[in-house]
Motif scaffolding. Structure first.
Motif, PDB file in Angstrom:
ATOM      1  N   THR A 148      -8.941  45.670  26.709  1.00  0.00           N
ATOM      2  CA  THR A 148      -9.877  44.919  25.872  1.00  0.00           C
ATOM      3  C   THR A 148     -11.262  45.530  26.004  1.00  0.00           C
ATOM      4  OG1 THR A 148      -8.665  42.824  26.018  1.00  0.00           O
ATOM      5  CG2 THR A 148     -11.018  42.687  25.541  1.00  0.00           C
ATOM      6  N   CYS A 149     -11.908  45.788  24.865  1.00  0.00           N
ATOM      7  CA  CYS A 149     -13.316  46.200  24.836  1.00  0.00           C
ATOM      8  C   CYS A 149     -14.156  44.973  24.480  1.00  0.00           C
ATOM      9  CB  CYS A 149     -13.541  47.292  23.796  1.00  0.00           C
ATOM     10  SG  CYS A 149     -12.628  48.820  24.087  1.00  0.00           S
ATOM     11  N   TRP A 150     -15.132  44.657  25.314  1.00  0.00           N
ATOM     12  CA  TRP A 150     -16.001  43.486  25.113  1.00  0.00           C
ATOM     13  C   TRP A 150     -17.396  43.980  24.792  1.00  0.00           C
ATOM     14  CZ3 TRP A 150     -20.261  40.797  26.951  1.00  0.00           C
ATOM     15  CH2 TRP A 150     -20.303  39.422  26.693  1.00  0.00           C
ATOM     16  N   ILE A 151     -17.915  43.561  23.628  1.00  0.00           N
ATOM     17  CA  ILE A 151     -19.163  44.126  23.108  1.00  0.00           C
ATOM     18  C   ILE A 151     -20.146  42.999  22.811  1.00  0.00           C
ATOM     19  CG2 ILE A 151     -20.192  45.513  21.262  1.00  0.00           C
ATOM     20  CD1 ILE A 151     -16.446  45.637  21.673  1.00  0.00           C
ATOM     21  N   PRO A 152     -21.293  42.948  23.517  1.00  0.00           N
ATOM     22  CA  PRO A 152     -22.283  41.908  23.242  1.00  0.00           C
ATOM     23  C   PRO A 152     -23.192  42.274  22.061  1.00  0.00           C
ATOM     24  CG  PRO A 152     -23.035  43.260  25.057  1.00  0.00           C
ATOM     25  CD  PRO A 152     -21.684  43.806  24.646  1.00  0.00           C
ATOM     26  N   LEU A 153     -23.501  41.277  21.246  1.00  0.00           N
ATOM     27  CA  LEU A 153     -24.491  41.453  20.192  1.00  0.00           C
ATOM     28  C   LEU A 153     -25.869  40.988  20.634  1.00  0.00           C
ATOM     29  CD1 LEU A 153     -21.743  41.559  18.576  1.00  0.00           C
ATOM     30  CD2 LEU A 153     -23.043  40.665  16.633  1.00  0.00           C
ATOM     31  N   ASP A 154     -25.922  40.252  21.749  1.00  0.00           N
ATOM     32  CA  ASP A 154     -27.170  39.753  22.326  1.00  0.00           C
ATOM     33  C   ASP A 154     -27.239  40.196  23.783  1.00  0.00           C
ATOM     34  OD1 ASP A 154     -27.829  37.894  20.020  1.00  0.00           O
ATOM     35  OD2 ASP A 154     -25.925  37.004  20.695  1.00  0.00           O
ATOM     36  N   PRO A 155     -28.457  40.341  24.344  1.00  0.00           N
ATOM     37  CA  PRO A 155     -28.543  40.581  25.789  1.00  0.00           C
ATOM     38  C   PRO A 155     -27.871  39.430  26.545  1.00  0.00           C
ATOM     39  CG  PRO A 155     -30.661  40.960  24.723  1.00  0.00           C
ATOM     40  CD  PRO A 155     -29.778  40.316  23.697  1.00  0.00           C
ATOM     41  N   VAL A 156     -27.048  39.765  27.530  1.00  0.00           N
ATOM     42  CA  VAL A 156     -26.277  38.756  28.264  1.00  0.00           C
ATOM     43  C   VAL A 156     -26.627  38.832  29.739  1.00  0.00           C
ATOM     44  CG1 VAL A 156     -23.973  37.876  28.806  1.00  0.00           C
ATOM     45  CG2 VAL A 156     -24.383  38.991  26.610  1.00  0.00           C
ATOM     46  N   SER A 157     -27.010  37.696  30.301  1.00  0.00           N
ATOM     47  CA  SER A 157     -27.298  37.584  31.731  1.00  0.00           C
ATOM     48  C   SER A 157     -26.285  36.639  32.363  1.00  0.00           C
ATOM     49  CB  SER A 157     -28.712  37.039  31.936  1.00  0.00           C
ATOM     50  OG  SER A 157     -28.775  35.686  31.496  1.00  0.00           O
ATOM     51  N   VAL A 158     -26.353  36.536  33.683  1.00  0.00           N
ATOM     52  CA  VAL A 158     -25.484  35.573  34.368  1.00  0.00           C
ATOM     53  C   VAL A 158     -25.748  34.169  33.844  1.00  0.00           C
ATOM     54  CG1 VAL A 158     -24.983  34.518  36.611  1.00  0.00           C
ATOM     55  CG2 VAL A 158     -25.238  37.005  36.427  1.00  0.00           C
ATOM     56  N   ASP A 159     -26.998  33.837  33.522  1.00  0.00           N
ATOM     57  CA  ASP A 159     -27.334  32.495  33.041  1.00  0.00           C
ATOM     58  C   ASP A 159     -26.877  32.228  31.612  1.00  0.00           C
ATOM     59  OD1 ASP A 159     -28.449  31.633  35.388  1.00  0.00           O
ATOM     60  OD2 ASP A 159     -30.511  32.133  34.812  1.00  0.00           O
ATOM     61  N   THR A 160     -26.619  33.288  30.827  1.00  0.00           N
ATOM     62  CA  THR A 160     -26.205  33.062  29.441  1.00  0.00           C
ATOM     63  C   THR A 160     -24.726  33.324  29.205  1.00  0.00           C
ATOM     64  OG1 THR A 160     -26.851  35.294  28.731  1.00  0.00           O
ATOM     65  CG2 THR A 160     -28.521  33.553  28.560  1.00  0.00           C
ATOM     66  N   GLY A 161     -23.955  33.535  30.278  1.00  0.00           N
ATOM     67  CA  GLY A 161     -22.506  33.645  30.100  1.00  0.00           C
ATOM     68  C   GLY A 161     -21.949  35.038  30.284  1.00  0.00           C
ATOM     69  N   ALA A 162     -22.465  35.779  31.263  1.00  0.00           N
ATOM     70  CA  ALA A 162     -21.962  37.128  31.521  1.00  0.00           C
ATOM     71  C   ALA A 162     -20.484  37.101  31.877  1.00  0.00           C
ATOM     72  CB  ALA A 162     -22.751  37.773  32.656  1.00  0.00           C
ATOM     73  N   MET A 163     -19.811  38.185  31.531  1.00  0.00           N
ATOM     74  CA  MET A 163     -18.407  38.336  31.885  1.00  0.00           C
ATOM     75  C   MET A 163     -18.272  38.464  33.406  1.00  0.00           C
ATOM     76  SD  MET A 163     -16.510  38.192  29.190  1.00  0.00           S
ATOM     77  CE  MET A 163     -14.974  39.025  29.610  1.00  0.00           C
ATOM     78  N   ALA A 164     -17.142  37.948  33.924  1.00  0.00           N
ATOM     79  CA  ALA A 164     -16.856  37.979  35.355  1.00  0.00           C
ATOM     80  C   ALA A 164     -15.424  38.472  35.547  1.00  0.00           C
ATOM     81  CB  ALA A 164     -17.034  36.598  35.969  1.00  0.00           C
ATOM     82  N   TYR A 165     -15.230  39.417  36.469  1.00  0.00           N
ATOM     83  CA  TYR A 165     -13.928  40.052  36.674  1.00  0.00           C
ATOM     84  C   TYR A 165     -13.521  39.962  38.137  1.00  0.00           C
ATOM     85  CZ  TYR A 165     -14.941  42.055  32.115  1.00  0.00           C
ATOM     86  OH  TYR A 165     -15.249  42.211  30.789  1.00  0.00           O
TER      87      TYR A 165
END
Length: 289
Positions: A148-165
């Protein structure tokens, strides 16, 4: 607006390939021309206002007995799938952008097929985390070359819902039961083990802030999730695209959502070029991995 380039802004490095192999995920900063995201922004915004193309996962979670008040933060978690089948901009992004080649290089594939795409949006104030899950359990596929390729359209931080693996979780050999994304309950009619209870503060979990132009790629067997969007003003819009490579076969998984062309295949059939799962990239002759 000019046609975006099909070439990445830089090559995938040997170190990035090694990290993908070992960890089951890799963050590729600054690899995607942002012109692609300019082409997608309008279609993504149109999609999330159309209830026929997205599911309100916040409302779904509340209906499943979630403890969070869906109105508490004022935001919704919205998700849709297979937009490429119906919208030219999504189709171009999934089939002619740099993504198929990036996936092919990381997977060590000679050929890459498109499996599906998805829109994943957490509006400002979305209280819902995405619980840990494994993409492979939703896919009617078996094999190592699935990602899976995950591509943000907005800057993403831990506070805004960053991906976690969960680092290295793709090596477990387990295919877990698919869940509802907003809680850990398995989908009805599925079989196997339930996803382990992994907290977002587990020391095995790696969170990845990202910016437009970045791509995060994970193996289909890697356990992953995402946090809530605690921002009162910033949306977290993302598109994911799922690919499979040579050596992958169909594996029909009871209870997992199917696609129309799955009625034409049986477990064990190789993935071949098909309008529902098209060939989108081939490795140039004479190249390496």
């Amino acid at each position: 607006m000019s046609a975006p380039s099909a070439e990445p802004l830089r090559p995938v490095t040997d170190d990035e390939i090694a990290r993908f192999d070992a960890d089951g995920f890799v963050h590729l900063p600054g690899i995607l021309p942002t012109t692609w995201l300019e082409h997608l922004a309008g279609p993504v915004d149109e999609t999330i206002t159309d209830p026929s193309t997205t599911v309100d996962m916040t409302a779904l979670g509340a209906g499943l007995g979630g403890t969070e008040d869906p109105k508490a933060g004022g935001g919704r978690f919205l998700s849709g799938v297979d937009h490429w089948l119906h919208h030219e901009a999504f189709a171009a992004f999934a089939t002619t952008s740099p993504l198929p080649a990036i996936a092919g290089v990381l997977m060590g594939a000679r050929r890459v097929h498109l499996y599906e795409d998805s829109v994943l949006v957490k509006e400002p104030g979305t209280a819902d985390p995405t619980v840990f899950h494994q993409d492979l359990s939703y896919f009617h596929l078996a094999g190592e070359r699935i990602c899976t390729c995950w591509i943000p359209l907005d800057p993403v931080s831990v506070d805004t819902g960053a991906m976690a693996y969960v680092r290295g979780s793709h090596l477990s050999g387990s295919v877990y039961r698919p869940n509802w994304f907003v809680n850990r309950d398995p989908l009805p009619g599925t079989a196997g083990k339930t996803v382990p209870d992994i907290r977002h503060d587990d020391d095995r979990v790696v969170r990845i802030p990202a910016r437009p132009g970045d791509v995060i790629v994970h193996h289909a067997a890697t356990l992953h999730g995402a946090g809530p969007n605690r921002s009162a003003t910033v949306s977290r819009r993302a598109v994911s695209v799922r690919y499979c490579g040579d050596g992958v076969r169909y594996e029909i998984r009871p209870g997992a959502p199917t696609k129309p062309h799955h009625a034409e295949v049986r477990s064990g059939d190789p993935v071949v070029d098909h309008p529902g799962c098209p060939l989108v990239w081939s490795r140039p002759l004479g190249s390496g991995r």
